[in-house]
Design an enzyme around this catalytic site. Structure first.
Site, PDB file in Angstrom:
ATOM      1  N   ASP A 116      29.778  37.197   4.790  1.00  0.00           N
ATOM      2  CA  ASP A 116      28.438  36.715   5.028  1.00  0.00           C
ATOM      3  C   ASP A 116      27.378  37.740   4.728  1.00  0.00           C
ATOM      4  OD1 ASP A 116      28.836  34.137   5.621  1.00  0.00           O
ATOM      5  OD2 ASP A 116      29.328  34.533   7.705  1.00  0.00           O
ATOM      6  N   ILE A 123      31.415  50.153   5.717  1.00  0.00           N
ATOM      7  CA  ILE A 123      32.804  50.263   6.199  1.00  0.00           C
ATOM      8  C   ILE A 123      33.174  51.731   6.430  1.00  0.00           C
ATOM      9  CG2 ILE A 123      33.627  48.058   5.259  1.00  0.00           C
ATOM     10  CD1 ILE A 123      34.940  49.697   2.980  1.00  0.00           C
TER      11      ILE A 123
HETATM   12  C1  LIG Z   1      36.146  38.687  10.100  1.00  0.00           C
HETATM   13  C2  LIG Z   1      35.473  39.062  11.373  1.00  0.00           C
HETATM   14  O1  LIG Z   1      36.102  39.278  12.385  1.00  0.00           O
HETATM   15  N1  LIG Z   1      34.154  39.081  11.324  1.00  0.00           N
HETATM   16  C3  LIG Z   1      33.405  39.431  12.517  1.00  0.00           C
HETATM   17  C4  LIG Z   1      33.366  40.919  12.651  1.00  0.00           C
HETATM   18  O2  LIG Z   1      32.777  41.435  11.464  1.00  0.00           O
HETATM   19  P1  LIG Z   1      32.919  42.998  11.178  1.00  0.00           P
HETATM   20  O3  LIG Z   1      34.243  43.462  11.633  1.00  0.00           O
HETATM   21  O4  LIG Z   1      32.574  43.193   9.746  1.00  0.00           O
HETATM   22  O5  LIG Z   1      31.789  43.584  12.130  1.00  0.00           O
HETATM   23  P2  LIG Z   1      31.810  44.970  12.905  1.00  0.00           P
HETATM   24  O6  LIG Z   1      32.249  44.748  14.319  1.00  0.00           O
HETATM   25  O7  LIG Z   1      32.560  45.938  12.090  1.00  0.00           O
HETATM   26  O8  LIG Z   1      30.264  45.346  12.873  1.00  0.00           O
HETATM   27  C5  LIG Z   1      29.531  45.662  14.044  1.00  0.00           C
HETATM   28  C6  LIG Z   1      28.399  46.587  13.691  1.00  0.00           C
HETATM   29  O9  LIG Z   1      28.937  47.829  13.282  1.00  0.00           O
HETATM   30  C7  LIG Z   1      28.393  48.238  12.041  1.00  0.00           C
HETATM   31  N2  LIG Z   1      29.454  48.963  11.306  1.00  0.00           N
HETATM   32  C8  LIG Z   1      30.680  48.371  11.171  1.00  0.00           C
HETATM   33  C9  LIG Z   1      31.695  49.030  10.511  1.00  0.00           C
HETATM   34  C10 LIG Z   1      31.451  50.314   9.989  1.00  0.00           C
HETATM   35  O10 LIG Z   1      32.324  50.950   9.379  1.00  0.00           O
HETATM   36  N3  LIG Z   1      30.216  50.855  10.142  1.00  0.00           N
HETATM   37  C11 LIG Z   1      29.202  50.222  10.794  1.00  0.00           C
HETATM   38  O11 LIG Z   1      28.104  50.757  10.915  1.00  0.00           O
HETATM   39  C12 LIG Z   1      27.974  46.926  11.363  1.00  0.00           C
HETATM   40  O12 LIG Z   1      26.968  47.144  10.410  1.00  0.00           O
HETATM   41  C13 LIG Z   1      27.501  46.110  12.561  1.00  0.00           C
HETATM   42  O13 LIG Z   1      26.173  46.420  12.881  1.00  0.00           O
HETATM   43  O14 LIG Z   1      32.589  41.264  13.792  1.00  0.00           O
HETATM   44  C14 LIG Z   1      31.209  40.867  13.682  1.00  0.00           C
HETATM   45  C15 LIG Z   1      30.504  41.369  14.922  1.00  0.00           C
HETATM   46  O15 LIG Z   1      31.013  40.780  16.056  1.00  0.00           O
HETATM   47  C16 LIG Z   1      31.124  39.353  13.538  1.00  0.00           C
HETATM   48  O16 LIG Z   1      29.799  39.000  13.284  1.00  0.00           O
HETATM   49  C17 LIG Z   1      32.004  38.848  12.421  1.00  0.00           C
HETATM   50  O17 LIG Z   1      32.123  37.448  12.500  1.00  0.00           O
HETATM   51  C1  LIG Z   2      29.987  36.976   9.951  1.00  0.00           C
HETATM   52  C2  LIG Z   2      31.019  36.151  10.036  1.00  0.00           C
HETATM   53  O1  LIG Z   2      32.111  36.166   9.269  1.00  0.00           O
HETATM   54  P1  LIG Z   2      32.624  37.269   8.209  1.00  0.00           P
HETATM   55  O2  LIG Z   2      32.754  38.549   8.958  1.00  0.00           O
HETATM   56  O3  LIG Z   2      33.945  36.712   7.818  1.00  0.00           O
HETATM   57  O4  LIG Z   2      31.615  37.331   7.120  1.00  0.00           O
HETATM   58  C3  LIG Z   2      31.069  35.055  11.034  1.00  0.00           C
HETATM   59  O5  LIG Z   2      32.165  34.508  11.234  1.00  0.00           O
HETATM   60  O6  LIG Z   2      30.028  34.709  11.624  1.00  0.00           O
END
Ligand SMILES: CC(=O)N[C@H]1[C@@H](OP(=O)(O)OP(=O)(O)OC[C@H]2O[C@@H](n3ccc(=O)[nH]c3=O)[C@H](O)[C@@H]2O)O[C@H](CO)[C@@H](O)[C@@H]1O
Ligand SMILES: C=C(OP(=O)(O)O)C(=O)O
Length: 425
Positions: A116, A123
């Site tokens: 999304d 990452i």
């Molecule tokens: C497939 C999945 O499970 N997707 C969920 C997962 O996304 P996702 O795992 O991508 O989200 P994260 O929990 O990692 O992100 C949380 C926050 O941490 C930040 N961040 C994250 C990783 C990183 O290496 N560095 C960093 O700065 C991101 O920008 C964000 O502000 O959790 C999000 C937060 O609950 C949800 O919206 C998504 O639906």
């Molecule tokens: C942000 C979402 O999904 P994804 O992390 O798969 O993009 C979501 O499920 O709301």
């Protein structure tokens, strides 16, 4: 691309069953390649993300079948291969193949994932974790190349600078077969992480503390599946239908719910004045009367999920006064605002806050689902509105909502999916 066509304005009623959690499923499928046996998952949601993950598995000679909600994956003949970039780009969770391939082969090459468009999604914490486990990581062009020396990965103590679901899961996947013990501190606590740990532990992994902010993983040599893993219910799908039911329902029962996972959401609905009947594994939403405005602030679990701030918005439009939403996880997650305005909603951004005013009438319009949860918000708004709403880019809804059209039909909604010639694939 597909579009969703809704003839709105009808009150809905009946019952539906919540599917397995998308965000568990998309981690469990990559995790399956760590097994030395075939694995099986039950209550698998019928969503595009699963379809695309199956394509990625197939490219590694990992055959899978999906019948009657049961997904069977046989990773015993897995081969290292180039992963199909179109499928990788179609979803965020394809980045779990970094951790899973690293755990399986001590190396991985994965194109940067899609998912999304909800603001920056770095990452760096995933990469920090892989490096701590002894991997060498090179980011070049659009791909991440990760490898270890002949000694493989070793356990490490990793403190996450940011609480990240994805980084927590990716590090678990890489560490589960590493030599020695890994600890992840400041880990994410989402239920989907517990679900993944349960699946891996039932195959012989040694993961302790999932669901707390310190997770300890003692590496094991082999993972062998002995039973079908039933995926936990999707708490985001549940929240979406709770909002829908309170917005336009005349009595809707949601089955296959874990109410404890919903507390940050249901407590807000109760605060609004929705007389929810919360049972052991179901929630009944009666027709609602007057609603109070509320303040919503998203946070990591067990706080209010960012994935539900847009789906609750159509309900906030019914409240008797202005509600306020602050998304601390993804502050730029506001694609729904311009689209809801086209339908006549009183919604605006003011000093980093989303202000949602009482909107007594919504009118059907042509709108666009920029991402999955803004799509969900538009779907609920379209069902509430008079006239016809066409939501383009509806694939964004279908990628994460299990059999959504069938479920809406079962409540009496007039909704369909059609090809959208205006928006090519
Ligand atoms: C497939 C999945 O499970 N997707 C969920 C997962 O996304 P996702 O795992 O991508 O989200 P994260 O929990 O990692 O992100 C949380 C926050 O941490 C930040 N961040 C994250 C990783 C990183 O290496 N560095 C960093 O700065 C991101 O920008 C964000 O502000 O959790 C999000 C937060 O609950 C949800 O919206 C998504 O639906
Ligand atoms: C942000 C979402 O999904 P994804 O992390 O798969 O993009 C979501 O499920 O709301």
């Amino acid at each position: 691309m597909k579009k969703m066509i809704i003839h709105g304005g009808k009150r809905l009623s009946g019952e539906l069953t919540i599917g397995g959690a998308k965000n568990s499923t998309v981690a469990l499928i990559p995790a399956a390649i760590l097994a030395d046996t075939p694995v099986q998952f039950d209550t698998v949601p019928h969503i595009l993300d699963v379809h695309n993950l199956q394509i990625i598995l197939e490219s590694m000679n990992v055959h899978s079948t999906f019948e009657n909600d049961v997904l069977t994956i046989d990773p015993t003949h897995i081969e290292e291969s180039e992963l199909p970039s179109r499928a990788i780009k179609s979803l965020r969770a394809s980045y779990y193949f970094m951790g899973a391939l690293l755990g399986r082969f001590n190396r991985a090459t994965v194109t940067f994932p899609g998912g999304d468009n909800i603001g920056p999604r770095p990452i760096d914490q995933h990469i920090k974790g892989f490096k701590a486990l002894g991997a060498n990581v090179v980011e070049k062009n659009d791909s991440v190349f990760i490898s270890t020396g002949s000694e493989g990965l070793h356990g490490a103590r990793i403190f996450l600078d940011v609480v990240s679901v994805g980084a927590t899961i990716n590090i678990i996947l890489a560490a589960v077969k590493a030599h020695g013990t890994t600890s992840i501190e400041n880990a994410a606590k989402e239920p989907e992480i517990i679900d993944l740990a349960t699946f891996l532990n039932n195959m012989g992994a040694k993961i302790r503390g999932a669901g707390t902010d310190v997770i300890r993983i003692e590496g094991v040599d082999s993972l062998r599946s002995r039973a079908t893993h039933t995926i936990i219910p999707d708490r985001i799908e549940t929240g979406t239908y709770l909002s829908l039911a309170a917005s336009i329902g005349d009595g809707i029962l949601l089955k296959n719910v874990i109410p404890e996972h919903m507390e940050s959401f249901t407590s807000k609905m109760l605060e609004m004045g929705v007389d929810l009947q919360i049972n052991e594994d179901s929630i009944f939403v009666p027709r609602v009367g007057e609603l109070n405005p509320i303040r919503v602030k998203t946070a990591t679990y067990p706080g209010f999920a960012t994935d539900l701030q847009q789906p609750i918005t159509p309900l906030l439009l019914h409240a008797d006064g202005s509600s306020v939403v602050i998304d601390t996880i993804y502050p730029q997650r506001t694609q729904h605002i311009a689209q809801l305005k086209k339908m006549g909603a009183d919604i605006r951004v003011q000093d980093n806050l989303i202000v949602v005013g009482h909107s007594s009438h919504l009118q059907g319009a042509h709108v666009e689902a920029g991402e999955i949860r803004s799509g969900a918000a538009l779907m609920i708004a379209g069902l509430s509105a008079t006239g016809t709403t066409e939501i383009s880019r509806a694939d964004n809804i279908l990628r994460g909502y299990d059999r959504v059209v069938d479920k809406l039909h079962s409540l009496g909604a007039d909704v369909d999916i059609a090809a959208d010639e205006q928006v090519p694939e």
